[in-house]
Design a protein around this motif. Structure first.
Motif, PDB file in Angstrom:
ATOM      1  N   ALA A  37       0.832  -1.201   0.000  1.00  0.00           N
ATOM      2  CA  ALA A  37       0.000   0.000   0.000  1.00  0.00           C
ATOM      3  C   ALA A  37       0.866   1.250   0.000  1.00  0.00           C
ATOM      4  N   ASP A  38       0.282   2.347  -0.419  1.00  0.00           N
ATOM      5  CA  ASP A  38       0.960   3.638  -0.294  1.00  0.00           C
ATOM      6  C   ASP A  38       0.812   4.205   1.107  1.00  0.00           C
ATOM      7  N   VAL A  39      -0.322   3.890   1.740  1.00  0.00           N
ATOM      8  CA  VAL A  39      -0.657   4.449   3.048  1.00  0.00           C
ATOM      9  C   VAL A  39      -1.267   3.346   3.898  1.00  0.00           C
ATOM     10  N   CYS A  40      -0.927   3.337   5.181  1.00  0.00           N
ATOM     11  CA  CYS A  40      -1.593   2.467   6.151  1.00  0.00           C
ATOM     12  C   CYS A  40      -1.902   3.280   7.399  1.00  0.00           C
ATOM     13  N   ARG A  41      -3.076   3.076   7.934  1.00  0.00           N
ATOM     14  CA  ARG A  41      -3.425   3.644   9.229  1.00  0.00           C
ATOM     15  C   ARG A  41      -3.951   2.533  10.120  1.00  0.00           C
ATOM     16  N   PHE A  42      -3.461   2.493  11.366  1.00  0.00           N
ATOM     17  CA  PHE A  42      -3.961   1.545  12.349  1.00  0.00           C
ATOM     18  C   PHE A  42      -5.213   2.119  13.008  1.00  0.00           C
ATOM     19  N   SER A  43      -6.122   1.233  13.357  1.00  0.00           N
ATOM     20  CA  SER A  43      -7.332   1.639  14.068  1.00  0.00           C
ATOM     21  C   SER A  43      -7.463   0.845  15.358  1.00  0.00           C
ATOM     22  N   THR A  44      -7.834   1.543  16.439  1.00  0.00           N
ATOM     23  CA  THR A  44      -8.172   0.859  17.685  1.00  0.00           C
ATOM     24  C   THR A  44      -9.685   0.764  17.852  1.00  0.00           C
ATOM     25  N   GLY A  45     -10.419   1.129  16.800  1.00  0.00           N
ATOM     26  CA  GLY A  45     -11.882   1.044  16.822  1.00  0.00           C
ATOM     27  C   GLY A  45     -12.410  -0.007  15.877  1.00  0.00           C
ATOM     28  N   GLY A  46     -11.553  -0.921  15.465  1.00  0.00           N
ATOM     29  CA  GLY A  46     -11.970  -2.017  14.617  1.00  0.00           C
ATOM     30  C   GLY A  46     -12.272  -1.597  13.192  1.00  0.00           C
ATOM     31  N   ALA A  47     -12.717  -2.574  12.397  1.00  0.00           N
ATOM     32  CA  ALA A  47     -13.109  -2.284  11.027  1.00  0.00           C
ATOM     33  C   ALA A  47     -14.294  -1.332  10.991  1.00  0.00           C
ATOM     34  N   THR A  48     -15.057  -1.263  12.076  1.00  0.00           N
ATOM     35  CA  THR A  48     -16.174  -0.326  12.145  1.00  0.00           C
ATOM     36  C   THR A  48     -15.678   1.105  11.966  1.00  0.00           C
ATOM     37  N   HIS A  49     -14.694   1.505  12.776  1.00  0.00           N
ATOM     38  CA  HIS A  49     -14.114   2.841  12.632  1.00  0.00           C
ATOM     39  C   HIS A  49     -13.492   3.010  11.257  1.00  0.00           C
ATOM     40  N   ALA A  50     -12.783   1.994  10.797  1.00  0.00           N
ATOM     41  CA  ALA A  50     -12.079   2.107   9.529  1.00  0.00           C
ATOM     42  C   ALA A  50     -13.048   2.306   8.361  1.00  0.00           C
ATOM     43  N   ASN A  51     -14.143   1.553   8.353  1.00  0.00           N
ATOM     44  CA  ASN A  51     -15.128   1.706   7.276  1.00  0.00           C
ATOM     45  C   ASN A  51     -15.746   3.096   7.273  1.00  0.00           C
ATOM     46  N   GLN A  52     -16.026   3.622   8.447  1.00  0.00           N
ATOM     47  CA  GLN A  52     -16.622   4.958   8.528  1.00  0.00           C
ATOM     48  C   GLN A  52     -15.631   6.021   8.058  1.00  0.00           C
ATOM     49  N   ALA A  53     -14.373   5.851   8.419  1.00  0.00           N
ATOM     50  CA  ALA A  53     -13.346   6.800   7.974  1.00  0.00           C
ATOM     51  C   ALA A  53     -13.218   6.796   6.456  1.00  0.00           C
ATOM     52  N   VAL A  54     -13.244   5.607   5.856  1.00  0.00           N
ATOM     53  CA  VAL A  54     -13.105   5.506   4.410  1.00  0.00           C
ATOM     54  C   VAL A  54     -14.312   6.112   3.707  1.00  0.00           C
ATOM     55  N   ALA A  55     -15.504   5.910   4.250  1.00  0.00           N
ATOM     56  CA  ALA A  55     -16.699   6.512   3.650  1.00  0.00           C
ATOM     57  C   ALA A  55     -16.567   8.033   3.604  1.00  0.00           C
ATOM     58  N   LEU A  56     -16.023   8.608   4.669  1.00  0.00           N
ATOM     59  CA  LEU A  56     -15.809  10.059   4.684  1.00  0.00           C
ATOM     60  C   LEU A  56     -14.757  10.483   3.662  1.00  0.00           C
ATOM     61  N   ALA A  57     -13.834   9.580   3.353  1.00  0.00           N
ATOM     62  CA  ALA A  57     -12.705   9.937   2.491  1.00  0.00           C
ATOM     63  C   ALA A  57     -13.025   9.880   1.008  1.00  0.00           C
ATOM     64  N   VAL A  58     -13.915   8.964   0.598  1.00  0.00           N
ATOM     65  CA  VAL A  58     -14.045   8.701  -0.842  1.00  0.00           C
ATOM     66  C   VAL A  58     -15.080   9.569  -1.534  1.00  0.00           C
ATOM     67  N   ALA A  59     -15.999  10.191  -0.786  1.00  0.00           N
ATOM     68  CA  ALA A  59     -17.043  10.986  -1.429  1.00  0.00           C
ATOM     69  C   ALA A  59     -17.614  11.973  -0.424  1.00  0.00           C
TER      70      ALA A  59
END
Length: 473
Positions: free
Chosen positions: A78-100
Motif C-alpha cells: 500500500a501507499d498508506v496504512c493507518r492503524f485503528s483501535t476502533g476495529g473495522a467499524t471505525h475504519a469503514n466509517q473513515a473511508v466513507a468520509l474519504a471517498v465521497a
C-alpha cells in the motif's frame, strides 16, 4: 513482566515500545487513571498502556506509530496504512468520509456491514445498491458480479466509488479483480471491506488479498484471523484514486484521541508475525481445516462450504439436509467449551485463525459431527434469501431517515412508512430494509418468510420483529 516469546520486538517498533514501558515502568501523571496499579480493579487493566505518554511521548516525538504503519504499508503493498483501535467499524466509517462527499452517489453491495451503512450515514452518501449472486444450493452469497457493478456505473456515471465486502461473513469469495477492472474503467476507486481476510495473500493456498487484485482501499481486521487484540484493524490504501490527506482526515475525525497502546502494539506484532512466520502458521491451520472439512463432509446431509470460491480458513456448514437445528447444535458446542462465531437454524460458522491447530479443529469437528447425528431430523429445503424478493424503494436519503424522529410501530402497521433502521435476515445478510426505504407489502412478506424459517434477523432494533422503527410523519 511481559515477554516476547517469538522474538518479534526487533521488527515491531510498537511492540518494542510496549515492552520497554513495562521493563522500566514510570510513575505517570497522565491518563489512564489506574496509573498501572492492579490492586484497585485487578488485572483487568494489565497491559493497558496508552499511545501518548506510554508507547511514545505526549508529543509523539519518537514516531513509533508512523514507523509501524509504514512497515504494514510495505507488507501489503500500500501507499498508506493507518492503524485503528476502533476495529473495522471505525475504519469503514473513515473511508466513507474519504471517498465521497455529502449527497454523492456510491455503488454499494447490498451485503454491507452495519458499520459501512453508518459510514454512508455519517458522510451523507446516497447508495446505489448492487446485490451479490446467491448459491441456490446453500442460500449463501457468492459476491457481487463485475457485470452488475459495470451496469450500475453505466446507469449512474456520477458515482464516486464502489464499496463491497469480500470475503463474506460466511467465507465466500468474490471476483475482486473483476470489480476493480469494472470500477477503474470509470476511474472510480474500489473499497473492499475485507475484515475477515487479513490472512489473504500470505500463503500460496489462500486467495490473493484485495490490493494485489487491484482494489484501491482495503479495510481489514487484525483481531479476526491474526492474533491481535480485539478492535485492532488496518486501513490500507493506494492513492492514485484516493486523496491521502482526506483519508487521514477521515481516520482522525472518527478515531479516539486516547488510542489504546496495547491494541496498536498487538497490531504491529501481528504484522511482524505474519511477515516472518505467517506462511508456516497459516499452512498448519489450513491443513487442520482441510482435515476438519473432510471429517464433516462424511456426515450424511451436511453441506460443507469448500472450493475455489471459499476462504480455505473459514469453516461454514449448512445443516438443512440433516434436519438438525443449528441453534441446538450450538448449545452442545457451548457445553463442550467450543463456542462458534455464528449459528442459526441452518448455518453454523466457525472462525479459524493462524492460532488454531490440528487439536482444536479436530475437537470442533468431532463435537459438531456428533451433535448433528444426535439431533438429526427430516431434511428440509434451504431457505432462499428473502431479500431477493424485494426491490428497495428509497423515499428518503439514508442520513435523513437515520437521524429523523422515529417510532416503533407494530409490523402490520408499518406498510407505507419509511424505515429508520437496517433489517437484514442472516445469512445471507442481504438487507430487506435500509434507512430511508419504504416498507412495502413485499418487504413484510419477506421478513415473515425469514422469521418463519428461523433465520436470525440482524441489526433490527426489535430482533423478534414484532415492531419496526419507522420515520415519524
Amino acid at each position: 513482566m511481559p515477554t516476547d516469546p517469538r522474538g518479534l520486538r526487533a521488527d515491531a517498533p510498537l511492540l518494542d515500545a510496549w515492552l520497554r514501558f513495562h521493563e522500566k515502568p514510570p510513575t505517570p501523571f497522565t491518563i489512564p487513571g489506574h496509573k498501572q496499579r492492579h490492586d484497585l480493579v485487578g488485572d483487568v487493566v494489565a497491559g493497558d498502556v496508552p499511545l501518548y505518554a506510554g508507547l511514545d511521548t505526549m508529543k509523539l516525538a519518537t514516531g513509533v506509530l508512523a514507523e509501524a504503519e509504514a512497515r504494514a504499508a510495505r507488507l501489503w503493498g500500500a501507499d498508506v496504512c493507518r492503524f485503528s483501535t476502533g476495529g473495522a467499524t471505525h475504519a469503514n466509517q473513515a473511508v466513507a468520509l474519504a471517498v465521497a462527499g455529502d449527497g454523492d452517489r456510491v455503488v454499494v453491495s447490498r451485503t454491507l456491514h452495519r458499520s459501512l451503512l453508518l459510514g454512508l450515514v455519517l458522510a451523507g452518501l446516497t447508495p446505489v445498491w448492487v446485490r451479490p449472486e446467491v448459491d441456490p444450493a446453500t442460500g449463501l452469497p457468492l459476491g457481487v458480479a463485475p457485470t452488475t457493478v459495470r451496469r450500475a456505473l453505466a446507469d449512474h456515471p456520477d458515482a464516486r466509488a464502489v464499496l463491497v465486502g469480500d470475503p463474506s461473513y460466511v467465507g465466500t469469495v468474490g471476483d475482486v479483480a473483476g470489480l476493480a477492472s469494472a470500477a477503474h474503467a470509470y476511474d472510480v476507486p474500489v473499497v473492499v471491506d475485507a475484515a475477515w481476510a487479513a490472512h489473504f495473500g500470505f500463503h500460496p493456498a489462500l486467495p490473493r488479498h484485495a490490493l494485489q487484485l487491484g482494489a484501491d482501499v482495503v479495510v481489514t481486521s487484525a483481531h479476526k484471523t491474526l492474533p491481535a487484540w480485539s478492535q485492532a484493524a488496518l486501513v490500507l490504501a493506494r492513492t492514485a484514486r484516493v486523496d491521502p490527506a482526506r483519508l487521514d482526515a477521515g481516520v482522525e475525525a472518527t478515531a479516539t484521541t486516547s488510542p489504546a497502546g496495547a491494541i496498536l502494539a498487538s497490531t504491529d506484532a501481528a504484522r511482524a508475525l505474519l511477515e516472518r512466520d505467517g506462511e508456516q502458521l497459516l499452512g498448519e491451520a489450513l491443513a487442520a481445516t482441510r482435515a476438519a472439512r473432510d471429517r464433516l463432509r462424511a456426515v450424511d446431509g451436511l453441506a460443507v462450504l469448500d472450493g475455489a470460491g471459499v476462504d480455505p480458513l473459514k469453516l461454514t456448514v449448512v445443516l438443512a439436509g440433516t434436519g438438525a437445528d443449528g441453534n441446538v447444535v450450538e448449545q452442545d458446542l457451548l457445553a463442550a467449551g467450543l463456542p462458534v462465531e455464528s449459528a442459526d437454524r441452518d448455518v453454523v460458522v466457525a472462525v479459524v485463525s493462524l492460532a488454531d491447530t490440528a487439536a482444536t479443529l479436530d475437537a470442533l469437528a468431532a463435537r459438531l459431527a456428533a451433535s448433528v447425528e444426535r439431533h438429526r431430523g427430516d431434511p428440509r429445503p434451504v431457505v432462499g434469501p428473502a431479500a431477493y424478493t424485494v426491490d428497495p424503494l428509497p423515499v428518503l436519503p439514508p442520513r435523513q431517515a437515520f437521524f429523523a424522529p422515529s417510532e416503533a410501530v407494530p409490523l402490520d402497521r408499518a406498510e407505507g412508512r419509511a424505515s429508520a433502521e437496517l433489517v437484514a435476515p442472516y445469512p445471507p445478510g442481504i438487507p430487506v430494509l435500509a434507512p430511508g426505504e419504504e416498507v412495502t407489502a413485499g418487504t413484510l412478506a419477506a421478513l415473515e418468510h425469514a422469521r418463519a424459517a428461523g433465520t436470525r434477523i440482524a441489526y433490527a432494533a426489535d430482533p423478534e420483529l414484532t415492531t419496526l422503527r419507522v420515520v415519524r410523519p
